[in-house]
Design a protein around this motif. Structure first.
Motif, PDB file in Angstrom:
ATOM      1  N   ARG A 147       0.811  -1.229   0.000  1.00  0.00           N
ATOM      2  CA  ARG A 147       0.000   0.000   0.000  1.00  0.00           C
ATOM      3  C   ARG A 147       0.836   1.266   0.000  1.00  0.00           C
ATOM      4  O   ARG A 147       0.517   2.231  -0.702  1.00  0.00           O
ATOM      5  CB  ARG A 147      -0.928  -0.001   1.227  1.00  0.00           C
ATOM      6  CG  ARG A 147      -1.714   1.292   1.400  1.00  0.00           C
ATOM      7  CD  ARG A 147      -2.941   1.095   2.276  1.00  0.00           C
ATOM      8  NE  ARG A 147      -2.618   0.470   3.543  1.00  0.00           N
ATOM      9  CZ  ARG A 147      -2.439   1.133   4.686  1.00  0.00           C
ATOM     10  NH1 ARG A 147      -2.503   2.454   4.708  1.00  0.00           N
ATOM     11  NH2 ARG A 147      -2.169   0.483   5.801  1.00  0.00           N
ATOM     12  N   ASP A 148       1.899   1.297   0.763  1.00  0.00           N
ATOM     13  CA  ASP A 148       2.714   2.500   0.892  1.00  0.00           C
ATOM     14  C   ASP A 148       3.636   2.626  -0.316  1.00  0.00           C
ATOM     15  O   ASP A 148       4.659   1.956  -0.406  1.00  0.00           O
ATOM     16  CB  ASP A 148       3.527   2.449   2.184  1.00  0.00           C
ATOM     17  CG  ASP A 148       4.275   3.746   2.448  1.00  0.00           C
ATOM     18  OD1 ASP A 148       4.214   4.651   1.577  1.00  0.00           O
ATOM     19  OD2 ASP A 148       4.906   3.864   3.504  1.00  0.00           O
ATOM     20  N   LYS A 149       3.288   3.493  -1.254  1.00  0.00           N
ATOM     21  CA  LYS A 149       4.089   3.616  -2.474  1.00  0.00           C
ATOM     22  C   LYS A 149       5.404   4.341  -2.236  1.00  0.00           C
ATOM     23  O   LYS A 149       6.287   4.327  -3.101  1.00  0.00           O
ATOM     24  CB  LYS A 149       3.302   4.324  -3.569  1.00  0.00           C
ATOM     25  CG  LYS A 149       2.856   5.741  -3.254  1.00  0.00           C
ATOM     26  CD  LYS A 149       2.001   6.285  -4.389  1.00  0.00           C
ATOM     27  CE  LYS A 149       1.485   7.684  -4.074  1.00  0.00           C
ATOM     28  NZ  LYS A 149       0.615   8.188  -5.175  1.00  0.00           N
ATOM     29  N   THR A 150       5.574   4.965  -1.065  1.00  0.00           N
ATOM     30  CA  THR A 150       6.872   5.569  -0.752  1.00  0.00           C
ATOM     31  C   THR A 150       7.844   4.511  -0.231  1.00  0.00           C
ATOM     32  O   THR A 150       9.029   4.753  -0.116  1.00  0.00           O
ATOM     33  CB  THR A 150       6.730   6.671   0.307  1.00  0.00           C
ATOM     34  OG1 THR A 150       6.250   6.093   1.530  1.00  0.00           O
ATOM     35  CG2 THR A 150       5.735   7.725  -0.161  1.00  0.00           C
ATOM     36  N   PHE A 151       7.299   3.347   0.078  1.00  0.00           N
ATOM     37  CA  PHE A 151       8.109   2.216   0.547  1.00  0.00           C
ATOM     38  C   PHE A 151       8.636   1.521  -0.701  1.00  0.00           C
ATOM     39  O   PHE A 151       7.934   0.752  -1.337  1.00  0.00           O
ATOM     40  CB  PHE A 151       7.226   1.263   1.346  1.00  0.00           C
ATOM     41  CG  PHE A 151       7.986   0.338   2.250  1.00  0.00           C
ATOM     42  CD1 PHE A 151       9.095  -0.352   1.813  1.00  0.00           C
ATOM     43  CD2 PHE A 151       7.579   0.155   3.568  1.00  0.00           C
ATOM     44  CE1 PHE A 151       9.778  -1.210   2.646  1.00  0.00           C
ATOM     45  CE2 PHE A 151       8.254  -0.705   4.413  1.00  0.00           C
ATOM     46  CZ  PHE A 151       9.356  -1.381   3.946  1.00  0.00           C
TER      47      PHE A 151
END
Length: 532
Positions: free
Chosen positions: A390-394
């Motif tokens: 979910r976390d696209k910054t990850f």
């Protein structure tokens, strides 16, 4: 050497051969070193004879030279080793066999699901010895026929054995294209079409999950790999230093999963060094769902032991019973204790495409990561497995044990032609059949497409419910399955579950299945087992 240098045609043939074909012979052999010395000597002679040819076509990469073939020690250099017309004819003949035997016959209800042979019998029939010499095209084509004939036809309408089944033409064609092109998704440079396809399909899957802001993802070799990726990311999220310093940088980490989870969870814990003893198994209710109060108690117990909980694995569609853990409520617990929530939706993810059944995955949009296998109910060819974050910054590419989306390419290509709407079409025909068989034979109504039921032979019908009945019933399904396989009429799996004796687990997902096929299953089981 002087005479060889005077022969311009031979010199050009040999020098071209060295330039373009020298890799055909071992670079470390004495013969190869001698050839290189010969090439250098010939070049020197050539330069002395005609200094103006210092920029020869051989050394000028901008000038193409058609080099004549030459044979050295029975090795053809600078010449094609493939008869193109013959190769094309072989491919045409092979495709004809595939269409006739692996597509038409394999999906024909009048044909067998399998032609059973024992391992020793099959080894003798196939003649699998690897010899030094090659074989004729006709022999290889016969081997193709044999390979298809003696393989299980998982596309057959009466194949109910696994969590995948049926024939999907668009995905099959995509597989052919991927195998013909042989690309690999290292970079856009080497696979421009398929990298864009992968991105588009992953974005659509994230949209179906409910991640409005998108995320990241990757296709990989299987759901087991997806679950391991999730565990790896969750561990990094809790202890970032572990990436550089290894396990010494992490405290004792503990994760939680239900007793009905896939075995890949404990396998991943072992492979990653977390340890199977640090996978806390949460009890499930009689329908196979994780018990929330038990999860809370396990988390508290782990903390009281000085361990550090870091992840909960929820299952959306268990392998045996097809149960869905209560994701929404589990998400509440994960937020309360600051735990990574992974949803193993490898089997049940397709319910997201059904207006009627997507409630089974309520709350999945709150998950940190999701595993979803389109090769199951969405009918893509194997393997087609997505891992989504979910976390696209990850930047998951930085922490997964792969090299910049270096995935199994056929998975991406198969997803290309997935036609996600097919899942909705199947729903209309599949669910009534599942409901019908379950009402009469299952020990409870299924939540998904897993239909679990016993066959009770006439000789056992008068036995009261108890240990004697269960003991005898436990032997029924294995015998029927053996007879079923040897007959080749259909395939349905069986297994025990907890204290339950062996029962049939029938997976109904193929859109080719008809009401007549469902009736046939019950009639055939009775025919095969009525004497037990």
């Amino acid at each position: 050497m002087q005479r060889c240098g005077e022969n311009k045609a031979q010199w050009e043939a040999v020098t071209c051969s060295y330039k373009y074909r020298s890799h055909a012979v071992s670079a470390y052999s004495d013969q190869h070193r001698q050839w290189h010395q010969t090439w250098r000597d010939m070049s020197k002679v050539r330069m002395e004879e005609n200094p103006s040819e210092g920029q020869s076509p051989v050394t000028d990469p901008g000038h193409s030279v058609k080099c004549s073939p030459v044979v050295i020690d029975d090795v053809l250099l600078n010449g094609t080793t493939l008869d193109i017309p013959a190769a094309e004819e072989f491919i045409h003949q092979s495709m004809a066999i595939i269409i006739e035997d692996a597509v038409k016959k394999a999906t024909d209800v009048r044909e067998k699901v399998c032609e059973w042979r024992s391992p020793d019998q099959l080894k003798e029939l196939l003649d699998l010895e690897l010899r030094d010499g090659g074989e004729s095209d006709s022999k290889i084509l016969q081997r193709c026929r044999d390979a298809i004939r003696y393989s299980v036809k998982t596309t057959h309408p009466r194949f109910f054995n696994q969590l995948y089944a049926g024939m999907e033409p668009y995905s099959m064609v995509a597989s052919f294209i991927a195998e013909a092109l042989k690309p690999s998704l290292y970079t856009y440079e080497i696979a421009p079409v398929f990298t864009l396809i992968e991105d588009a399909v992953l974005r659509k899957m994230m949209e179906l999950i409910g991640w409005e802001e998108g995320g990241d993802g990757i296709f990989n070799a299987g759901g087991s790999m997806s679950n391991m990726y999730a565990m790896n990311l969750a561990r990094y999220n809790h202890s970032p230093d572990i990436k550089e310093f290894g396990l010494s940088a992490a405290p004792r980490l503990v994760m939680f999963t239900s007793q009905e989870c896939h075995y890949s969870v404990s396998k991943a814990a072992a492979l990653l060094g977390i340890g199977t003893k640090n996978v806390y198994v949460v009890p499930s209710d009689k329908r196979g769902k994780m018990i929330l109060s038990a999860l809370e108690n396990k988390i508290k117990a782990a903390k009281s032991e000085g361990a550090f909980p870091f992840m909960v694995n929820a299952t959306a569609g268990t392998t045996v019973l097809g149960a869905f853990d209560p994701i929404e409520e589990i998400a509440d617990i994960c937020e309360k204790h600051n735990l990574w929530l992974h949803v193993d939706a490898c089997w049940g993810g397709a319910a997201l495409m059904s207006k009627k059944h997507k409630h089974l995955l309520k709350g999945i949009h709150r998950a940190n990561s999701v595993a979803w296998n389109p090769h199951k109910m969405l009918m893509a060819c194997l393997q087609c497995c997505a891992f989504l974050v979910r976390d696209k910054t990850f930047d998951c590419m930085d922490f997964l044990p792969t090299c910049h989306k270096a995935t199994f390419l056929d998975s991406e290509a198969k997803c290309t032609f997935l036609q996600v709407s097919c899942g909705r079409d199947q729903e209309k025909r599949r669910i009534p059949f599942v409901d019908g068989i379950a009402r009469h034979y299952a020990y409870f109504m299924p939540e998904f497409s897993n239909v679990c039921f016993w066959y009770i032979p006439p000789s056992l019908k008068n036995l009261p419910d108890g240990p004697e009945l269960y003991e005898k019933l436990h032997t029924v399904a294995p015998v029927i399955k053996e007879r079923m396989m040897k007959t080749g009429s259909m395939m349905v799996g069986y297994q025990p579950h907890g204290d339950k004796p062996n029962f049939f687990r029938m997976i109904v997902i193929s859109p080719q299945v008809s009401k007549q096929d469902m009736d046939f299953v019950l009639d055939e089981i009775h025919r095969l087992g009525k004497d037990l």
